[in-house]
Design an enzyme around this catalytic site. Structure first.
Site, PDB file in Angstrom:
ATOM      1  N   CYS A   2       0.776  -1.142  -0.104  1.00 22.69           N
ATOM      2  CA  CYS A   2      -0.034  -0.071  -0.036  1.00 22.69           C
ATOM      3  C   CYS A   2       0.895   1.244   0.138  1.00 22.69           C
ATOM      4  O   CYS A   2       1.975   1.168   0.332  1.00 22.69           O
ATOM      5  CB  CYS A   2      -0.942   0.098   1.172  1.00 22.69           C
ATOM      6  SG  CYS A   2      -1.799  -1.365   1.350  1.00 22.69           S
ATOM      7  N   TRP A  75      -3.915  -2.414  -0.811  1.00 24.03           N
ATOM      8  CA  TRP A  75      -4.041  -3.741  -1.514  1.00 24.03           C
ATOM      9  C   TRP A  75      -4.706  -4.535  -0.313  1.00 24.03           C
ATOM     10  O   TRP A  75      -4.045  -4.486   0.718  1.00 24.03           O
ATOM     11  CB  TRP A  75      -2.418  -3.998  -1.637  1.00 24.03           C
ATOM     12  CG  TRP A  75      -2.194  -5.401  -2.256  1.00 24.03           C
ATOM     13  CD1 TRP A  75      -2.383  -5.808  -3.755  1.00 24.03           C
ATOM     14  CD2 TRP A  75      -2.083  -6.810  -1.745  1.00 24.03           C
ATOM     15  NE1 TRP A  75      -2.135  -7.249  -3.988  1.00 24.03           N
ATOM     16  CE2 TRP A  75      -1.895  -7.807  -2.650  1.00 24.03           C
ATOM     17  CE3 TRP A  75      -2.139  -7.217  -0.224  1.00 24.03           C
ATOM     18  CZ2 TRP A  75      -1.823  -9.080  -2.561  1.00 24.03           C
ATOM     19  CZ3 TRP A  75      -1.763  -8.444  -0.203  1.00 24.03           C
ATOM     20  CH2 TRP A  75      -1.628  -9.422  -1.119  1.00 24.03           C
ATOM     21  N   ASN A 107      -0.952   1.520   6.397  1.00 24.64           N
ATOM     22  CA  ASN A 107      -0.160   0.159   5.737  1.00 24.64           C
ATOM     23  C   ASN A 107       0.009  -0.751   6.868  1.00 24.64           C
ATOM     24  O   ASN A 107       0.553  -0.283   7.806  1.00 24.64           O
ATOM     25  CB  ASN A 107       1.049   0.724   5.172  1.00 24.64           C
ATOM     26  CG  ASN A 107       0.830   1.573   3.759  1.00 24.64           C
ATOM     27  OD1 ASN A 107      -0.141   1.779   3.257  1.00 24.64           O
ATOM     28  ND2 ASN A 107       2.034   2.116   3.208  1.00 24.64           N
ATOM     29  N   GLY A 108      -0.419  -1.821   6.471  1.00 22.33           N
ATOM     30  CA  GLY A 108       0.289  -2.902   7.625  1.00 22.33           C
ATOM     31  C   GLY A 108      -0.943  -3.904   8.103  1.00 22.33           C
ATOM     32  O   GLY A 108      -1.989  -3.930   7.281  1.00 22.33           O
ATOM     33  N   GLU A 503      13.172 -19.451 -11.332  1.00 22.10           N
ATOM     34  CA  GLU A 503      12.956 -17.951 -11.603  1.00 22.10           C
ATOM     35  C   GLU A 503      12.028 -17.946 -12.701  1.00 22.10           C
ATOM     36  O   GLU A 503      11.348 -17.006 -12.831  1.00 22.10           O
ATOM     37  CB  GLU A 503      14.219 -17.351 -11.516  1.00 22.10           C
ATOM     38  CG  GLU A 503      14.075 -15.718 -11.999  1.00 22.10           C
ATOM     39  CD  GLU A 503      13.095 -14.947 -11.127  1.00 22.10           C
ATOM     40  OE1 GLU A 503      12.772 -13.958 -11.497  1.00 22.10           O
ATOM     41  OE2 GLU A 503      12.712 -15.261 -10.140  1.00 22.10           O
ATOM     42  N   LYS A 507       8.236 -16.403 -12.786  1.00 21.36           N
ATOM     43  CA  LYS A 507       7.854 -15.192 -13.942  1.00 21.36           C
ATOM     44  C   LYS A 507       6.544 -15.522 -14.684  1.00 21.36           C
ATOM     45  O   LYS A 507       5.785 -14.728 -14.872  1.00 21.36           O
ATOM     46  CB  LYS A 507       9.053 -14.781 -14.881  1.00 21.36           C
ATOM     47  CG  LYS A 507      10.295 -13.973 -14.047  1.00 21.36           C
ATOM     48  CD  LYS A 507       9.694 -12.701 -13.700  1.00 21.36           C
ATOM     49  CE  LYS A 507      10.368 -12.087 -12.642  1.00 21.36           C
ATOM     50  NZ  LYS A 507      10.349 -12.673 -11.089  1.00 21.36           N
ATOM     51  N   GLU A 510       3.503 -15.581 -12.679  1.00 17.29           N
ATOM     52  CA  GLU A 510       3.143 -14.072 -12.045  1.00 17.29           C
ATOM     53  C   GLU A 510       2.435 -13.241 -13.151  1.00 17.29           C
ATOM     54  O   GLU A 510       1.459 -12.698 -12.568  1.00 17.29           O
ATOM     55  CB  GLU A 510       4.518 -13.539 -11.678  1.00 17.29           C
ATOM     56  CG  GLU A 510       5.154 -13.756 -10.570  1.00 17.29           C
ATOM     57  CD  GLU A 510       6.088 -12.790 -10.107  1.00 17.29           C
ATOM     58  OE1 GLU A 510       6.418 -12.209  -8.970  1.00 17.29           O
ATOM     59  OE2 GLU A 510       7.278 -12.744 -11.023  1.00 17.29           O
ATOM     60  N   LYS A 625       4.158  -4.982  -5.472  1.00 17.86           N
ATOM     61  CA  LYS A 625       5.463  -4.955  -5.607  1.00 17.86           C
ATOM     62  C   LYS A 625       6.177  -4.935  -4.441  1.00 17.86           C
ATOM     63  O   LYS A 625       7.322  -5.950  -4.441  1.00 17.86           O
ATOM     64  CB  LYS A 625       5.853  -3.559  -6.254  1.00 17.86           C
ATOM     65  CG  LYS A 625       7.213  -3.365  -6.594  1.00 17.86           C
ATOM     66  CD  LYS A 625       7.886  -4.306  -7.667  1.00 17.86           C
ATOM     67  CE  LYS A 625       9.087  -3.993  -7.784  1.00 17.86           C
ATOM     68  NZ  LYS A 625       9.743  -5.271  -8.680  1.00 17.86           N
TER      69      LYS A 625
END
Length: 630
Positions: A2, A75, A107-108, A503, A507, A510, A625
């Site tokens: 957030c 979020w 946030n949190g 990885e 990707k 995602e 992110k």
């Protein structure tokens, strides 16, 4: 995750708040909103479950304005993405029909919100959302007695969990109070002598300095437990007990230009193509592998710093999450082969919830792009509590909590990474970890000057080698066109390249939403082979290394079951295209640094597959992110 933006000013601050939210969109969100002190008195707010652009349209339609305000991108954690759950949250006191008294963004995650909710409901507070955040707004209101700072101080003392807060009260029109515990929050100090009188004395809050780019470059990074009181022409910071503390004002150039797409379609594509530059910047000025590369962050002069630490340690424990975890998995091969140091790699979110055996001579290495990853920070603090004194971070943000809390740091220079799916941060982490490996090998007497020179020569050639790999994009697009209709994919690698297969699978899942798994190729017969059919593409990382012949046997196992192979091979690897074999050759074999090259085609494959499927590449569903809550 957030995003928070807040301001106290004489001018209309709405454009600053909205612009700040737009710059934080890359973090991921599903709703947004802002609250203001109205010039006529009282509080007003606008909220939306669409993009910030829709919020801006509301602002323009309503001609909303105000000099003091807070704004937020959310979020969802507690409560679905819906307008009534969006921030800012109001408290109307013990009557929903009364004017709003408190506005708050958060946030949190508050862990004791259920108990607090029950207490507040018993006192007559009515809740209009399912969020833990509304609990804080009502709690602040219940403690308010004419001083907002005192109310927030008292409220934070009752909270269990992680939070960054920005709070306003209707009776204090030029005041915003902030607090942080476990989630990042910064203070932006207004210009000392601005050209416009209505900008004099203004101050700002944000969860990220990028939100304030072009507004102020004078930044105070609030520390764990800090509270900050913003008023016109003044501010002060206290610790969690209310004791005044001094925090350094830093000049931070958070360039908003990093958010410009230029000729690229998405930020992810831009960041993939920025990797040669990012690697070059990360390696800039390195002529010898010296412990001094790893800055001594917290040791007071004349602290012993990196050299003494590297001499003293006997093993390495890497803590990281997601993509950063995979970079650590690759580094394990380097650290054991080159430096001769036993190395463990643990998922940070799991590490602190098990009983481990502390080793005071072990080097704790954390890896994180943002330096604010909640799970990794918590894992670091847990390790420190167990008695681990030797700590080092590989991080992309020099001013982050992780850099401040580790004794040693190597700051990569990937630049701002906006796409949720990490690309250039990953390859620069690998570069930093390889440098760490060489520095440790040197300290342990396992690296000759000739070997060091050879490794450095290879590293300096990486940007050129990466450019050559990026030129393969048209061939990767051809593969992506065949992946569009697939529901599942399998990725294979061996040894040092198994983490690269992991990885690559991450990707693809995602951003294209294709289910993908990665396995060590030698494990095929132990289960995954049961999934192989002509409908299951099998991507194989096949460098010309000591395990190539074994890998060829694994690929034949796939073909014998009708599987279709997509092989990333080196130029001198004798694997030919044919029925069921699609081969792309990388320009050269790169030895121990091969993972930095082989991961790039996997990034491009995920990107172009996602584009072809029409997904939101830079903002994949359900993901953020920067993960700043557990």
């Amino acid at each position: 995750m957030c995003g928070i933006v807040g301001a106290v000013s004489r001018r209309n601050i709405v454009p600053v708040l909205v612009q700040g939210l737009q710059r934080l969109e890359y973090r991921g969100y599903d709703s947004c909103g802002l609250a203001l002190h109205q010039p006529s008195g009282g509080l007003t707010r606008l909220r939306s479950t669409a993009r910030v652009a829709e919020l801006l349209a509301q602002v323009q339609a309503d001609q909303t304005a105000g000099g003091t305000g807070i704004a937020h991108t959310r979020w969802a954690t507690h409560g679905a993405p819906a307008v009534h759950n969006a921030h800012p949250h109001f408290s109307h006191g013990t009557g929903a029909d009364k004017p709003a008294r408190v506005a708050l963004v958060h946030n949190g995650i508050i862990e004791n919100h259920d108990a607090l909710r029950a207490q507040l409901q018993a006192r007559g507070y009515v809740f209009s959302s399912q969020t833990d955040t509304e609990v804080i707004a009502h709690l602040v209101d219940s403690l308010y007695d004419g001083d907002l700072f005192a109310a927030v101080l008292a409220a934070t003392g009752q909270l269990t969990g992680a939070f960054a807060l920005a709070v306003m009260h209707k009776d204090e029109p030029h005041r915003v109070v902030g607090a942080r515990s476990g989630s990042p929050l910064i203070l932006g100090v207004g210009q000392a002598a601005p050209a416009q009188p209505d900008m004099q004395g203004e101050h700002f809050l944000a969860s990220d300095a990028m939100a304030l780019a072009g507004v102020t470059d004078q930044i105070v990074y609030l520390e764990e437990g800090d509270l900050v009181d913003l008023q016109l022409g003044k501010y002060w910071v206290t610790d969690r007990t209310g004791k005044p503390v001094h925090r350094v004002v830093r000049t931070v150039q958070a360039h908003s230009g990093a958010a410009d797409l230029g000729p690229y379609r998405h930020y992810m594509q831009k960041e993939i193509f920025e990797q040669p530059r990012a690697i070059a910047d990360t390696l800039a000025g390195i002529e010898v592998i010296a412990p001094e590369l790893f800055e001594s962050v917290n040791l007071p002069p004349p602290g012993e710093g990196a050299h003494a630490t590297f001499k003293a340690i006997d093993s390495v424990l890497i803590l990281a999450c997601g993509t950063s975890y995979y970079s650590g998995c690759a580094a394990k091969y380097w650290l054991e082969e080159i430096a001769g140091l036993p190395t463990q790699v643990e998922v940070a979110s799991e590490y602190r919830y098990r009983t481990s055996v502390p080793n005071p001579r072990q080097l704790i290495v954390t890896i994180t792009q943002s330096g604010e990853t909640a799970d990794t920070l918590a894992a670091l603090r847990h390790a420190q509590a167990l008695g681990h004194a030797h700590t080092l971070t590989i991080c992309n943000v020099a001013t982050s909590a992780m850099v401040r809390e580790c004794k040693l740091a190597y700051v990569t220079r990937a630049g701002v990474e906006i796409g949720v799916a990490s690309t250039k941060a990953f390859t620069t982490q690998l570069a930093g970890l390889f440098l760490l490996t060489l520095a440790l090998a040197q300290a342990k007497g396992r690296l000759t000057p000739e070997q060091e020179a050879a490794h450095l020569k290879t590293m300096r050639h990486l940007p050129v080698a990466l450019q050559a790999v990026l030129a393969l994009e048209p061939q990767i697009i051809g593969w992506a066109e065949q992946f569009v209709s697939k529901d599942n994919a399998l990725f294979l690698g061996r040894g040092l390249h198994y983490p690269i297969a992991l990885e690559g699978a991450l990707k693809l899942k995602e951003i294209s939403y294709i289910h993908a798994e990665a396995y060590p190729a030698g494990e095929l017969k132990h289960g995954p082979l049961a999934l192989v059919t002509s409908a299951m593409p099998v991507v194989t990382v096949a460098p010309n290394d000591a395990l190539l012949e074994k890998l060829k046997s694994n690929m034949q196992e796939v073909r014998a079951r009708g599987g279709v192979l997509y092989v990333l091979a080196d130029a001198d690897t004798h694997i030919e295209s044919g029925e069921g074999f699609h081969v792309i050759r990388l320009p050269e074999h790169y030895g121990l640094l091969s993972p930095l090259l082989h991961v790039v085609p996997l990034q491009l494959l995920a990107y172009h597959t996602a584009c072809a499927r029409g997904t939101d590449v830079d903002k994949p569903r359900n993901l953020a992110k920067s993960v700043t809550v557990e």
